[in-house]
Each structure stands twice: as C-alpha cells, then as structure tokens.
Scaffold this motif. Sequence first.
Motif, short mmCIF file in Angstrom:
data_model
loop_
_atom_site.label_atom_id
_atom_site.label_comp_id
_atom_site.label_asym_id
_atom_site.label_seq_id
_atom_site.Cartn_x
_atom_site.Cartn_y
_atom_site.Cartn_z
N ALA A 163 0.75 -1.16 -0.17
CA ALA A 163 -0.02 0.17 0.01
C ALA A 163 0.99 1.24 -0.18
N CYS A 164 0.19 2.39 -0.23
CA CYS A 164 0.80 3.76 -0.33
C CYS A 164 -0.16 4.74 0.21
N THR A 165 0.36 5.89 0.48
CA THR A 165 -0.35 7.18 0.94
C THR A 165 0.16 8.40 0.26
N VAL A 166 -1.18 9.11 -0.12
CA VAL A 166 -0.86 10.26 -0.68
C VAL A 166 -0.63 11.15 0.35
N ASP A 167 0.48 11.99 0.23
CA ASP A 167 0.83 12.97 1.40
C ASP A 167 0.03 14.22 1.06
#
Length: 327
Positions: A202-206
């Motif tokens: 997964a990843c997160t848009v900052d």
Amino acid sequence: MTMTTAPLLTLVVLAYRQAPLIDAAIASALAQTGEPIEILLSDDASPDDTFARMQAHAAAYHGPHQVIARRNPVNLGLGAHVNTVMQAARGELILLMAGDDLCLPERAQRVREAWDATGRRVDLIASHVIDMAPDGTDLGLLRVDDLAQWRSVADWARRRPHVIGAAHAVTRRLFDRFGPMADDCLLEDQVNTLRTLCAGGACTVDAPLLRYRRGGVSGRHVDADGAALRTRLKRVADRHLALHRQWQRDATLAGCLDTVRAATDREEQREQFLAALLADPARRPPLPLLWDGRFRVRTGWRLSKWLRVAFAGLTVRIDALKARLRA
C-alpha cells in the motif's frame, strides 16, 4: 457519457438515508478532474429520496465521466453493500466515499498518479482527510500513516497503521483474490489494510483528498441510559469480533494465520469477554464471568468492565458529568 472500454478508475458513492447531504457528495464526485472515470452512485434501499436524487444527477449529467445510479433491492448493511459495489464496479482501481463526505476535485487524478508511480503494484492507496463537522465546518487536517512504511504482515503485527477508510482506494484484484467480506464485517478499512499487506502492499498520498464528515458509527456517542449503553457496547463488541474472524479467514488464505493470531490474540480475548458480558443487554451480567476460565484476560481489567456493564446506569451519569466538566 457511454464508455466503450472499461474505465481504469471507479469512484463509488455509498449512501443510506442521506438525502439532505447526498447532492453535495454527488457534485463533488462529478467534479473530478483528469481522465474520464466511472462514477457509481449506490443506494442501500434508503426509505427517503436518496436514490431519486441519485437518479436525477445521473440523468442530468453531460460531462466526461460515466455516471450510473443503482439501488439495492433491500437494505444490506455496510459490509454487504461494499461487497456489492466491488462486484458492480468496472474499474481496476476503486475509490470509495460515503454519501455524507466530499471529494476534493483532484482526488481521482492524484490517486491514479500515485498508483502509476508504484508501477500499479500496490493494492491500496490512502490519503489524509480534512476533518469536517456535521454542519460542514472544516476542523483541520487528519493525517494517516504512510502505508509504504508497512511492507509485510510482520510489520502490521508489530504495529498496526492508523488509517481512515473513508478515503481509501483498493484494487479489483485484491477483492478478487480474497473474495467478499462477511456481511457482518463492517470495518472494511481494517480488513483491506491487512489484505493488501498480504498482497501487493500500500501507499499514502501525502495530501488531503477528501472532506470527512463526523458522525455515523465513528461519531461521539451520548447514551441516554444504561440499556442504551449496553446495547451500544454489544454492537461494538460484535463488530470487532466479526473483524477478527475476517482477519483470520484472510490470513489463512494468505498463509500467515500464526502471525496474525499472535498479534491479535490479546484483544480478541477481550472482545470475547465483552461479548459474553453483553450477551443479554437487558440484564446485569452474571457474576461468575469474573472467574470464567474461558477468557484469558487479567482480573483487574475483567472486573472494571464487569462493573461498567453491571452498573451501566451509573456509568452513563458519570460519563455525562465528565463531558460537562470537559466542556
């Protein structure tokens, strides 16, 4: 607009009895910038005119996106509703939002860019949200963890990330791999977080990409009396036990059941004890539960919860006094 090929992205607006707020939510979905996407307006058999409003927006829209209004024939509840729209959506990446929240116009485009930056490897993309009061007033930024820092189930077992599922996007392949959630599992953000760490990551848009309205199951509760407190606590315990069952099913499929069980056993034991305390919310819990050997929970914690439930009316009055003092 009619799409001749399947869209890469689907944005789903999930709603139930949200007629006063659904127009603004739909408008924010239709305002998405970037490439054309599928926008799926899905109503869970609301008794008000939520679905009629969805139909009106879909009929009046003439922009680049494909807009579809659909309705469940009967009320399914959140878990089954999410399963239904995951099956109905045509996109490879599916963004979810509630019918009382508001998407920022760049949400779909920013999520697509983040997915592309990973080579479309990850199966869940998160973002921060703007905290919004029930009346629509912005209250500030709510940040979530950078999910790229969690690379495996072992990382999840050491410390679970802070997530807000209202702004999640998940891949179709993740749903196809693990299948539908159990209908009684309402914490889909926690389910998908573990699932994705068993799969592509997964990843997160900052950046904040959604205005998240307080209320619903995540809002602050004010119990009217002891019976209301017991009923609510039972509902919470049942919801958490359903989550543990779903985690275990998914972990079994992914081959990491021992890791997940070791990480969650203590809290599952507590939830099982609470469920036993609240088996009959209309009555005081049985005293023998204080030494019942079925539950591996500490005596002091067990006693404190027994007292809170057994004397629920007094608990409500104490909670109300604390709330007044904080104010």
